[in-house]
Design a protein around this motif. Sequence first.
Motif, PDB file in Angstrom:
ATOM      1  N   GLN A  39     -44.441  58.468  22.551  1.00 42.75           N
ATOM      2  CA  GLN A  39     -43.786  59.720  22.189  1.00 42.75           C
ATOM      3  C   GLN A  39     -44.451  60.847  22.969  1.00 42.75           C
ATOM      4  OE1 GLN A  39     -43.824  60.572  17.972  1.00 42.75           O
ATOM      5  NE2 GLN A  39     -42.921  62.614  18.232  1.00 42.75           N
ATOM      6  N   ASP A  67     -49.375  61.602  24.371  1.00 40.08           N
ATOM      7  CA  ASP A  67     -48.591  60.588  23.666  1.00 40.08           C
ATOM      8  C   ASP A  67     -48.880  60.728  22.179  1.00 40.08           C
ATOM      9  OD1 ASP A  67     -47.255  58.421  22.677  1.00 40.08           O
ATOM     10  OD2 ASP A  67     -48.520  56.911  23.641  1.00 40.08           O
ATOM     11  N   ALA A 104     -47.653  59.253  19.760  1.00 42.44           N
ATOM     12  CA  ALA A 104     -47.627  57.990  19.026  1.00 42.44           C
ATOM     13  C   ALA A 104     -48.908  57.185  19.206  1.00 42.44           C
ATOM     14  CB  ALA A 104     -46.425  57.148  19.469  1.00 42.44           C
TER      15      ALA A 104
END
Length: 237
Positions: free
Chosen positions: A3, A111, A113
């Motif tokens: 993400q 990121d 995630a």
Amino acid sequence: MTQHAVLDSLKHRHLRVRTARASALGDAVMACLVMPAEFRRAQAHYPIVFRRDLGTGRMSALALFGFANGENLFVRDNGWDAPWLPLAHAVQPFLIGRNADPDATPQVHIDLASPRVSETEGERLFDDMGNPTALLEDVAQNLGDLDAAYQASDAFLEALERHELLELFALEVPQPDGSHQSLVGFHTINEERLRTLPADVLGELHAAGHLMPLFMAVASVGRFADLIARKSGLGAS
């Protein structure tokens, strides 16, 4: 799933990053990208191999941490068992982002995630005023260095292919139970081909700054013995 997001001092003011090294934090990887500019340091700890992306056809250099997907023989209970990490792994969960304009300034992406990202644990990225912390300043510097090294790597990899200096190899890795595991799909430097290059080609490689990383990649082959020793539980020198 990743993400990716542009790092923003307002949206991400309270984000923290766990900087410890552990499999649960994303370190359970067999290999990572390593740049020719890093080969001198990399060869002291890791075998350097090359692999072609079947989708793009592009060759990349990798520092090898293990012999199977998800296996990292450098991750121990007390962290990473080597004093140096390739930048491509060390900078995670951050990465360089670019928009459609090739002249635009690269941006720091994160990121969200990644298991390293938290709002309660780890080191902060911004202080209460929204200024970058020392950690984030170091990350930005490392990302810039990594990006420059990546851009410069194309010429080195192209020279390897042009002079047919890469060869496929296979390695039989003894397992603790007495069986063997095959490591295939990677390339190393063809030492015989390198040894017999004409003087003018060697001069060309030297002038372009390619000879040193070539020799470092050759030297790194000696680290396979260390990696096998880690696999067998004997440790590494």
